[in-house]
Scaffold this motif. Sequence first.
Motif, PDB file in Angstrom:
ATOM      1  N   ILE A 284     -75.097  82.932  92.247  1.00 18.82           N
ATOM      2  CA  ILE A 284     -75.493  82.650  90.868  1.00 18.82           C
ATOM      3  C   ILE A 284     -76.370  83.790  90.345  1.00 18.82           C
ATOM      4  CG2 ILE A 284     -76.695  80.976  89.385  1.00 18.82           C
ATOM      5  CD1 ILE A 284     -74.146  79.834  90.673  1.00 18.82           C
ATOM      6  N   LYS A 285     -76.146  84.125  89.100  1.00 21.92           N
ATOM      7  CA  LYS A 285     -76.876  85.229  88.470  1.00 21.92           C
ATOM      8  C   LYS A 285     -78.395  85.064  88.644  1.00 21.92           C
ATOM      9  CE  LYS A 285     -77.411  87.350  83.953  1.00 21.92           C
ATOM     10  NZ  LYS A 285     -77.159  87.223  82.527  1.00 21.92           N
ATOM     11  N   ASP A 286     -79.065  86.163  88.945  1.00 17.86           N
ATOM     12  CA  ASP A 286     -80.530  86.131  89.078  1.00 17.86           C
ATOM     13  C   ASP A 286     -81.133  85.559  87.804  1.00 17.86           C
ATOM     14  OD1 ASP A 286     -80.451  87.208  91.545  1.00 17.86           O
ATOM     15  OD2 ASP A 286     -80.913  89.266  90.926  1.00 17.86           O
ATOM     16  N   GLY A 287     -82.182  84.806  87.947  1.00 23.75           N
ATOM     17  CA  GLY A 287     -82.856  84.238  86.776  1.00 23.75           C
ATOM     18  C   GLY A 287     -82.441  82.800  86.507  1.00 23.75           C
ATOM     19  N   ILE A 288     -81.286  82.393  87.041  1.00 26.44           N
ATOM     20  CA  ILE A 288     -80.897  80.977  86.871  1.00 26.44           C
ATOM     21  C   ILE A 288     -81.399  80.208  88.089  1.00 26.44           C
ATOM     22  CG2 ILE A 288     -78.964  79.357  86.671  1.00 26.44           C
ATOM     23  CD1 ILE A 288     -77.372  81.558  85.288  1.00 26.44           C
ATOM     24  N   ASP A 289     -82.217  79.211  87.843  1.00 25.93           N
ATOM     25  CA  ASP A 289     -82.783  78.413  88.939  1.00 25.93           C
ATOM     26  C   ASP A 289     -81.706  77.450  89.453  1.00 25.93           C
ATOM     27  OD1 ASP A 289     -84.042  76.168  90.272  1.00 25.93           O
ATOM     28  OD2 ASP A 289     -85.953  77.000  89.593  1.00 25.93           O
TER      29      ASP A 289
ATOM     30  N   ASN B 186     -58.920  68.103  89.488  1.00 27.35           N
ATOM     31  CA  ASN B 186     -60.302  68.125  88.983  1.00 27.35           C
ATOM     32  C   ASN B 186     -61.013  69.458  89.204  1.00 27.35           C
ATOM     33  OD1 ASN B 186     -60.084  65.478  88.131  1.00 27.35           O
ATOM     34  ND2 ASN B 186     -60.732  64.676  90.118  1.00 27.35           N
ATOM     35  N   ILE B 187     -60.383  70.337  89.962  1.00 26.27           N
ATOM     36  CA  ILE B 187     -61.060  71.592  90.316  1.00 26.27           C
ATOM     37  C   ILE B 187     -61.373  72.458  89.083  1.00 26.27           C
ATOM     38  CG2 ILE B 187     -60.670  73.797  91.536  1.00 26.27           C
ATOM     39  CD1 ILE B 187     -59.621  72.065  93.894  1.00 26.27           C
ATOM     40  N   PRO B 188     -60.444  72.586  88.109  1.00 26.83           N
ATOM     41  CA  PRO B 188     -60.790  73.396  86.924  1.00 26.83           C
ATOM     42  C   PRO B 188     -62.033  72.861  86.207  1.00 26.83           C
ATOM     43  CG  PRO B 188     -58.428  72.936  86.986  1.00 26.83           C
ATOM     44  CD  PRO B 188     -59.041  72.114  88.064  1.00 26.83           C
ATOM     45  N   GLU B 189     -62.139  71.526  86.100  1.00 26.83           N
ATOM     46  CA  GLU B 189     -63.290  70.939  85.384  1.00 26.83           C
ATOM     47  C   GLU B 189     -64.607  71.248  86.102  1.00 26.83           C
ATOM     48  OE1 GLU B 189     -62.847  66.729  84.615  1.00 26.83           O
ATOM     49  OE2 GLU B 189     -64.994  66.568  84.161  1.00 26.83           O
ATOM     50  N   VAL B 190     -64.560  71.248  87.426  1.00 29.10           N
ATOM     51  CA  VAL B 190     -65.785  71.534  88.187  1.00 29.10           C
ATOM     52  C   VAL B 190     -66.267  72.958  87.892  1.00 29.10           C
ATOM     53  CG1 VAL B 190     -66.716  71.878  90.522  1.00 29.10           C
ATOM     54  CG2 VAL B 190     -65.368  69.837  90.007  1.00 29.10           C
ATOM     55  N   PHE B 191     -65.358  73.931  87.931  1.00 28.36           N
ATOM     56  CA  PHE B 191     -65.780  75.326  87.714  1.00 28.36           C
ATOM     57  C   PHE B 191     -66.159  75.562  86.249  1.00 28.36           C
ATOM     58  CE2 PHE B 191     -64.054  75.589  91.886  1.00 28.36           C
ATOM     59  CZ  PHE B 191     -64.902  76.496  92.497  1.00 28.36           C
ATOM     60  N   GLU B 192     -65.459  74.882  85.349  1.00 33.02           N
ATOM     61  CA  GLU B 192     -65.815  75.022  83.936  1.00 33.02           C
ATOM     62  C   GLU B 192     -67.215  74.431  83.707  1.00 33.02           C
ATOM     63  OE1 GLU B 192     -64.218  76.933  82.136  1.00 33.02           O
ATOM     64  OE2 GLU B 192     -65.060  76.533  80.151  1.00 33.02           O
ATOM     65  N   GLY B 193     -67.488  73.300  84.363  1.00 30.84           N
ATOM     66  CA  GLY B 193     -68.816  72.682  84.248  1.00 30.84           C
ATOM     67  C   GLY B 193     -69.896  73.622  84.778  1.00 30.84           C
ATOM     68  N   ILE B 194     -69.629  74.238  85.914  1.00 33.53           N
ATOM     69  CA  ILE B 194     -70.624  75.165  86.491  1.00 33.53           C
ATOM     70  C   ILE B 194     -70.854  76.314  85.502  1.00 33.53           C
ATOM     71  CG2 ILE B 194     -71.091  76.777  88.388  1.00 33.53           C
ATOM     72  CD1 ILE B 194     -69.397  74.898  90.210  1.00 33.53           C
ATOM     73  N   TYR B 195     -69.768  76.801  84.931  1.00 29.33           N
ATOM     74  CA  TYR B 195     -69.872  77.914  83.977  1.00 29.33           C
ATOM     75  C   TYR B 195     -70.720  77.509  82.759  1.00 29.33           C
ATOM     76  CZ  TYR B 195     -68.557  81.212  80.343  1.00 29.33           C
ATOM     77  OH  TYR B 195     -68.605  82.128  79.323  1.00 29.33           O
ATOM     78  N   LEU B 196     -70.412  76.349  82.186  1.00 23.31           N
ATOM     79  CA  LEU B 196     -71.134  75.914  80.976  1.00 23.31           C
ATOM     80  C   LEU B 196     -72.614  75.661  81.281  1.00 23.31           C
ATOM     81  CD1 LEU B 196     -68.437  73.529  79.445  1.00 23.31           C
ATOM     82  CD2 LEU B 196     -69.092  75.824  78.642  1.00 23.31           C
ATOM     83  N   ALA B 197     -72.872  75.042  82.447  1.00 23.65           N
ATOM     84  CA  ALA B 197     -74.273  74.758  82.808  1.00 23.65           C
ATOM     85  C   ALA B 197     -75.030  76.072  83.030  1.00 23.65           C
ATOM     86  CB  ALA B 197     -74.323  73.890  84.059  1.00 23.65           C
ATOM     87  N   CYS B 198     -74.387  77.036  83.686  1.00 23.61           N
ATOM     88  CA  CYS B 198     -75.031  78.337  83.902  1.00 23.61           C
ATOM     89  C   CYS B 198     -75.334  79.000  82.560  1.00 23.61           C
ATOM     90  CB  CYS B 198     -74.130  79.268  84.720  1.00 23.61           C
ATOM     91  SG  CYS B 198     -74.137  78.921  86.468  1.00 23.61           S
ATOM     92  N   LYS B 199     -74.374  78.887  81.658  1.00 24.11           N
ATOM     93  CA  LYS B 199     -74.514  79.528  80.348  1.00 24.11           C
ATOM     94  C   LYS B 199     -75.744  78.956  79.613  1.00 24.11           C
ATOM     95  CE  LYS B 199     -71.369  80.980  76.741  1.00 24.11           C
ATOM     96  NZ  LYS B 199     -70.106  80.699  76.107  1.00 24.11           N
ATOM     97  N   GLU B 200     -75.884  77.640  79.705  1.00 28.24           N
ATOM     98  CA  GLU B 200     -77.029  77.008  79.032  1.00 28.24           C
ATOM     99  C   GLU B 200     -78.356  77.455  79.633  1.00 28.24           C
ATOM    100  OE1 GLU B 200     -76.615  72.657  78.796  1.00 28.24           O
ATOM    101  OE2 GLU B 200     -74.460  72.993  78.831  1.00 28.24           O
ATOM    102  N   LEU B 201     -78.341  77.752  80.950  1.00 27.86           N
ATOM    103  CA  LEU B 201     -79.608  78.107  81.628  1.00 27.86           C
ATOM    104  C   LEU B 201     -79.873  79.606  81.623  1.00 27.86           C
ATOM    105  CD1 LEU B 201     -79.366  75.717  84.709  1.00 27.86           C
ATOM    106  CD2 LEU B 201     -80.822  75.451  82.703  1.00 27.86           C
ATOM    107  N   ASP B 202     -78.885  80.370  81.212  1.00 27.60           N
ATOM    108  CA  ASP B 202     -79.047  81.840  81.229  1.00 27.60           C
ATOM    109  C   ASP B 202     -79.863  82.256  80.019  1.00 27.60           C
ATOM    110  OD1 ASP B 202     -78.681  84.464  82.030  1.00 27.60           O
ATOM    111  OD2 ASP B 202     -76.896  84.690  80.768  1.00 27.60           O
ATOM    112  N   SER B 203     -81.053  82.763  80.293  1.00 26.63           N
ATOM    113  CA  SER B 203     -81.882  83.065  79.114  1.00 26.63           C
ATOM    114  C   SER B 203     -81.871  84.565  78.815  1.00 26.63           C
ATOM    115  CB  SER B 203     -83.314  82.622  79.390  1.00 26.63           C
ATOM    116  OG  SER B 203     -83.690  83.054  80.672  1.00 26.63           O
TER     117      SER B 203
END
Length: 433
Positions: A377-382, A416-433
């Motif tokens: 996971i990108k640095d800076g995302i907890d 369900n695998i696409p939804e899991v990775f899309e969810g991870i992507y969207l959640a990361c995006k929200e936390l990426d400051s």
Amino acid sequence: MGKKYHPDAEELNNMLERECPSMYSLLSEKGKSIYFPKHGIAKQSKEAKQARLNGSIGMAMEDNGSPICLTSIKNTVSLAPGDIVPYAPNYGVPELRNKWKKLQAEKNPSHIGTTSLPLITNGLTHALNMTGFLFLDPGDKLILSDMYWGNYNLIFNTSYGADLVTFNTFSGGYDLKSFEEKIQSFPGKQVILLNYPHNPTGYTITEKEAEKLKQIILKSAEEGNKILVILDDAYFGLVYEPQVMKESFFSYLSDLHENILTVKIDGATKEYYVWGFRLGFITYNSKSMNEKSYTALEDKTAGVIRSSISSANRLSQSLLLHTLNSDDYKKEMQEKYNLLNLRYLKVKEILATNQDEYNQLFTPYPFNSGYFMCLKIKDGIDTEILRKKLLKKYSIGIITSKNFLRVAFSSLAEENIPEVFEGIYLACKELDS
Ligand SMILES: Cc1ncc(COP(=O)(O)O)c(C=O)c1O
């Protein structure tokens, strides 16, 4: 004057020291102390089996001599009571030990060395724990990759006081240079733990990497180091790419050098999808050992089994043996392999299709086998905040640790695998400051 051990332990120690001194030198203090009681209850009960009237057994029998088994249990399991309720031998049910040995040979055809007869344990965790008992003293170093199954901390550090010393797992490919540097920094007794397919990354070394790894270990043995290699083969057989090592690394180390003792730890839990059966196996190979010394080490190992769990579960052993002797199980195994393989391919496809977007927030670590894969996971995302967000907002459960996230694709339906990775992507995006 050396420490006095129980005479049965002394006998085993003297034999091992005489026959295979390098292997003997690897034993811990506890490993030197342990023995299988020669004249204890287990031995006397075995001898008493020949008696006409057997009053030796710590079980309850019907008048006709068969073990008492409640009808409600008998009616649930279609096996004879003798395969359901009695204690199993401390070493494990002999037919299953022999069958497992035969299967190990079939699955690892280039293993040319002799081996001990596998001992049956309460899952792989127990087998790993016993290895700690037999071979690790407080302060001993245990060398393993820096991404590893967290329970190794409790098993080897908390229980036996060993220091876990890590090498870098990946640098592009598998970081063999880091491995070599690490073992060179600890000459003398070297205890190495390798796990393929790997938890958490889902990586198995390629055949080329396996050959190089073998050469590094061989060189160290030739330099006079005494080496114990513990192989955690929990996820054996689940390899999804060509050129990846298909056999256990046990084959590569087979009879390689007198200074190497390999402990193969494998089992039914993950490999045969019977997690709660709690069935593991522990098998030894060393060029320095012969039938007599294998038997002595088996006796010591059985002593640890006797002192910890007494014996592994009888019903699980009967069910597994029954399955392994059936005509259909190989076909069933292939079907389940295909199921996991499809999920693996879906993960690969999703990551490739969305590479441009996803790689801005996470990148996959190399993976090619097993149950899992990891994302850096990108640095800076907890990652802990990420995990909680995924759970709450997207209802997606994953495991996180430091700066990586582990997805068990083994437990996700392909659709369900696409939804899991899309969810991870969207959640990361929200936390990426
Ligand atoms: C690498 C590894 N080894 C061993 C085990 C434990 O296996 P068992 O359930 O047979 O104790 C696990 C379980 O997660 C694991 O991931």
